[in-house]
Scaffold this active site. Structure first.
Site, PDB file in Angstrom:
ATOM      1  N   GLU A 135      20.425  22.311  51.241  1.00  0.00           N
ATOM      2  CA  GLU A 135      21.776  21.762  51.372  1.00  0.00           C
ATOM      3  C   GLU A 135      22.372  21.932  52.770  1.00  0.00           C
ATOM      4  OE1 GLU A 135      20.688  23.666  48.896  1.00  0.00           O
ATOM      5  OE2 GLU A 135      20.968  22.495  47.063  1.00  0.00           O
ATOM      6  N   HIS A 248      20.846  25.651  33.456  1.00  0.00           N
ATOM      7  CA  HIS A 248      20.595  24.409  34.207  1.00  0.00           C
ATOM      8  C   HIS A 248      19.307  23.766  33.691  1.00  0.00           C
ATOM      9  CE1 HIS A 248      19.852  21.857  37.739  1.00  0.00           C
ATOM     10  NE2 HIS A 248      21.096  22.118  38.145  1.00  0.00           N
TER      11      HIS A 248
HETATM   12  C1  UD1 Z   1      20.477  19.502  42.732  1.00  0.00           C
HETATM   13  C2  UD1 Z   1      20.841  19.514  44.229  1.00  0.00           C
HETATM   14  C3  UD1 Z   1      21.634  20.782  44.564  1.00  0.00           C
HETATM   15  C4  UD1 Z   1      22.821  20.931  43.625  1.00  0.00           C
HETATM   16  C5  UD1 Z   1      22.352  20.879  42.180  1.00  0.00           C
HETATM   17  C6  UD1 Z   1      23.527  20.935  41.242  1.00  0.00           C
HETATM   18  C7  UD1 Z   1      19.283  18.539  45.864  1.00  0.00           C
HETATM   19  C8  UD1 Z   1      18.079  18.719  46.676  1.00  0.00           C
HETATM   20  N1  UD1 Z   1      19.612  19.544  45.044  1.00  0.00           N
HETATM   21  O1  UD1 Z   1      19.563  20.567  42.508  1.00  0.00           O
HETATM   22  O2  UD1 Z   1      22.099  20.684  45.888  1.00  0.00           O
HETATM   23  O3  UD1 Z   1      23.445  22.169  43.883  1.00  0.00           O
HETATM   24  O4  UD1 Z   1      21.638  19.641  41.955  1.00  0.00           O
HETATM   25  O5  UD1 Z   1      23.146  21.197  39.928  1.00  0.00           O
HETATM   26  O6  UD1 Z   1      19.933  17.514  45.946  1.00  0.00           O
HETATM   27  N2  UD1 Z   1      16.970  18.020  35.432  1.00  0.00           N
HETATM   28  C9  UD1 Z   1      17.039  17.425  34.204  1.00  0.00           C
HETATM   29  N3  UD1 Z   1      18.211  16.858  33.812  1.00  0.00           N
HETATM   30  C10 UD1 Z   1      19.325  16.864  34.576  1.00  0.00           C
HETATM   31  C11 UD1 Z   1      19.261  17.500  35.837  1.00  0.00           C
HETATM   32  C12 UD1 Z   1      18.083  18.064  36.250  1.00  0.00           C
HETATM   33  O7  UD1 Z   1      16.061  17.409  33.456  1.00  0.00           O
HETATM   34  O8  UD1 Z   1      20.368  16.348  34.152  1.00  0.00           O
HETATM   35  C13 UD1 Z   1      15.688  18.624  35.873  1.00  0.00           C
HETATM   36  C14 UD1 Z   1      14.605  17.591  36.218  1.00  0.00           C
HETATM   37  O9  UD1 Z   1      13.370  18.095  35.848  1.00  0.00           O
HETATM   38  C15 UD1 Z   1      14.711  17.484  37.747  1.00  0.00           C
HETATM   39  C16 UD1 Z   1      15.016  18.933  38.094  1.00  0.00           C
HETATM   40  O10 UD1 Z   1      15.907  19.382  37.069  1.00  0.00           O
HETATM   41  O11 UD1 Z   1      13.536  17.018  38.352  1.00  0.00           O
HETATM   42  C17 UD1 Z   1      15.592  19.164  39.451  1.00  0.00           C
HETATM   43  O12 UD1 Z   1      16.722  18.326  39.712  1.00  0.00           O
HETATM   44  P1  UD1 Z   1      17.173  18.081  41.243  1.00  0.00           P
HETATM   45  O13 UD1 Z   1      18.391  17.232  41.248  1.00  0.00           O
HETATM   46  O14 UD1 Z   1      16.021  17.611  42.053  1.00  0.00           O
HETATM   47  O15 UD1 Z   1      17.500  19.515  41.771  1.00  0.00           O
HETATM   48  P2  UD1 Z   1      18.547  20.589  41.306  1.00  0.00           P
HETATM   49  O16 UD1 Z   1      17.847  21.877  41.387  1.00  0.00           O
HETATM   50  O17 UD1 Z   1      19.204  20.155  40.054  1.00  0.00           O
HETATM   51  N1  UDP Z   2      29.496  23.061  35.330  1.00  0.00           N
HETATM   52  C1  UDP Z   2      29.549  22.393  34.121  1.00  0.00           C
HETATM   53  N2  UDP Z   2      28.749  22.835  33.095  1.00  0.00           N
HETATM   54  C2  UDP Z   2      27.900  23.887  33.223  1.00  0.00           C
HETATM   55  C3  UDP Z   2      27.838  24.554  34.481  1.00  0.00           C
HETATM   56  C4  UDP Z   2      28.644  24.108  35.515  1.00  0.00           C
HETATM   57  O1  UDP Z   2      30.319  21.436  33.951  1.00  0.00           O
HETATM   58  O2  UDP Z   2      27.212  24.236  32.252  1.00  0.00           O
HETATM   59  C5  UDP Z   2      30.327  22.560  36.446  1.00  0.00           C
HETATM   60  C6  UDP Z   2      31.177  23.592  37.157  1.00  0.00           C
HETATM   61  O3  UDP Z   2      32.467  23.663  36.583  1.00  0.00           O
HETATM   62  C7  UDP Z   2      31.235  23.076  38.585  1.00  0.00           C
HETATM   63  C8  UDP Z   2      29.937  22.310  38.732  1.00  0.00           C
HETATM   64  O4  UDP Z   2      29.433  22.090  37.432  1.00  0.00           O
HETATM   65  O5  UDP Z   2      32.301  22.143  38.767  1.00  0.00           O
HETATM   66  C9  UDP Z   2      28.934  23.093  39.560  1.00  0.00           C
HETATM   67  O6  UDP Z   2      27.694  22.454  39.512  1.00  0.00           O
HETATM   68  P1  UDP Z   2      26.341  23.168  39.897  1.00  0.00           P
HETATM   69  O7  UDP Z   2      26.498  24.648  39.758  1.00  0.00           O
HETATM   70  O8  UDP Z   2      25.267  22.492  39.113  1.00  0.00           O
HETATM   71  O9  UDP Z   2      26.134  22.730  41.412  1.00  0.00           O
HETATM   72  P2  UDP Z   2      26.669  23.309  42.802  1.00  0.00           P
HETATM   73  O10 UDP Z   2      28.164  23.359  42.740  1.00  0.00           O
HETATM   74  O11 UDP Z   2      26.020  24.640  43.023  1.00  0.00           O
HETATM   75  O12 UDP Z   2      26.159  22.311  43.797  1.00  0.00           O
END
Ligand code: UD1
Ligand code: UDP
Length: 373
Positions: A135, A248
């Site tokens: 990020e 998550h």
């Molecule tokens: C992403 C963002 C991170 C942000 C986070 C918030 C990038 C590189 N990373 O990380 O900056 O803080 O989202 O949560 O942009 N998956 C599901 N369903 C979902 C979401 C995720 O199955 O609704 C699983 C999938 O297998 C997917 C994996 O999570 O491939 C990773 O998702 P990805 O968006 O690549 O990375 P995050 O770790 O979620």
């Molecule tokens: N959040 C949510 N449900 C959850 C966990 C987090 O709605 O089970 C919300 C939280 O209130 C915040 C946002 O998701 O507004 C944060 O997202 P995340 O931690 O995935 O990403 P980041 O902020 O670290 O990029």
């Protein structure tokens, strides 16, 4: 009469959706704009939860999430998919938020077409390109492209000035996460049923203090995440506390947490909560343990002590306000810091005070005014 400015708002993950729905709402009700929304679908389930509660209906949905996606394959799909949408829409402005792959690729694709980029939540810097990873670099890339930088705080604006960004392009708007939090709080007040599904857990854990947990950072995968799981297992051995942990959907997070924590009596590993239920969790928790960016912003607004399980933060305002503390990912340290807050009333009260370093809930209106023309 001048033609309305064509705005293409792009997002793909849960936090971007939460922080951009107030802006999409504001644009939709304003005749100065023709507003279009493109979601990448970088997240699927966690994005759809936010679209549903906020009522945002995308004009384009690239639906490009793949299980356990790699950063390079994801970025490649994003660039081609978002570029094609821009070619079809020809917007005056592309709006991106924060630091995800979707935001970075959206800014790049706009730059390749010489379309102006507005960056919401601009100027956050940790100073370390591997924390948060990727990020920190995503933010720097967007920062070098954007024509409009909506900095949430003076600290963020100062970071951009240090990088020689034109001061005329930097505006301190506050963070739209506070707009979102106010909006969801009002919705829950008028429709309590929206946040009623935690009732069963609340009665199961009656009499115990709740620790709310979230964890997902890529730089913590491996050792860091294992240590976080270990700390939670040790804290959960206390009879006076219970842990509610919406896990998550990233499979790398789920595998570690399920192995370490499934089956423990006072740990509830649950599916990601929709935003109203997460707001409820923030409300009922005695303290939060998190590596999330957004939670670090919401907790100070609610006066909830938050222990940040990261080595650095690009959001020092919560720490300066006294509501957040950086505790790293060492299990002993996490257990000790949480124990101190649980056992020392003075230490707890010192942190449990509401502050608004991230905004006043009127950020979307300020940003919309900057997009005219
Ligand atoms: C992403 C963002 C991170 C942000 C986070 C918030 C990038 C590189 N990373 O990380 O900056 O803080 O989202 O949560 O942009 N998956 C599901 N369903 C979902 C979401 C995720 O199955 O609704 C699983 C999938 O297998 C997917 C994996 O999570 O491939 C990773 O998702 P990805 O968006 O690549 O990375 P995050 O770790 O979620
Ligand atoms: N959040 C949510 N449900 C959850 C966990 C987090 O709605 O089970 C919300 C939280 O209130 C915040 C946002 O998701 O507004 C944060 O997202 P995340 O931690 O995935 O990403 P980041 O902020 O670290 O990029």
């Amino acid at each position: 009469m001048t033609a309305p400015a064509r705005i293409l708002t792009i997002f793909g993950t849960r936090p971007e959706a939460i922080k951009l729905f107030p802006l999409v709402h504001a644009l939709a009700g304003d005749s100065r704009f023709a507003s279009r929304v493109c979601v990448s679908g970088q997240h699927r389930g966690m994005l759809d939860q936010v679209l549903e509660i906020s009522g945002v209906v995308p004009d384009h949905d690239l639906d490009l999430m793949q299980p356990d996606q790699t950063l390079d394959a994801l970025t490649a799909r994003l660039l081609t998919g978002l570029g094609a949408v821009m070619d079809a829409e020809r917007p005056d402005w592309v709006v991106v938020q924060g630091d995800t792959a979707t935001a970075m690729a959206g800014a790049m694709a706009a730059y390749y077409r010489k379309i102006r980029v507005a960056h919401v939540e601009a100027g956050l810097r940790s100073g370390n390109i591997y924390h948060p990873w990727p990020e920190e670099v995503n933010r720097k890339v967007i920062g070098s492209i954007a024509a409009l930088h909506c900095a949430p705080t003076e600290t963020a604006a100062a970071a951009l000035k240090r990088e020689n960004v034109d001061p005329a392009a930097i505006h301190v708007t506050g963070n739209t996460v506070i707009d979102a939090l106010h909006w969801i709080t009002r919705r829950i007040e008028s429709e309590p049923v929206l946040a009623a599904n935690l009732a069963e857990l609340e009665s199961r854990f009656a009499g115990k203090r709740i620790i709310g947990v979230t964890s997902h950072r890529r730089e913590n995968f491996g050792e860091g995440m294992q240590a976080i799981a270990d700390a939670i297992r040790r804290l959960a051995a206390r009879p006076d506390i219970a842990v509610i942990f919406p896990v998550h959907l990233n499979p790398n997070v789920r595998a570690v947490m399920n192995d370490a924590l499934a089956g423990l009596d006072n740990v509830a590993l649950i599916e990601p909560l929709d935003y109203p239920h997460f707001a409820r969790l923030l409300g009922i928790s005695t303290l939060m343990l998190t590596d999330s960016g957004g939670v670090q912003e919401e907790a100070p607004a609610l006066g909830k002590p938050v222990l940040v399980m990261r080595e650095t933060t690009e959001r020092p305002e919560g720490v300066a306000a006294g509501t957040a503390k950086l505790v790293g990912t060492d299990a002993d340290r996490i257990v000790a810091e949480a124990g101190c807050l649980l056992d020392d009333d003075a230490a707890y009260s010192a942190m449990a005070r509401a502050h608004n370093p991230f905004g006043d809930g009127k950020s979307a209106a300020r940003i919309v005014d900057l997009l005219v023309g």
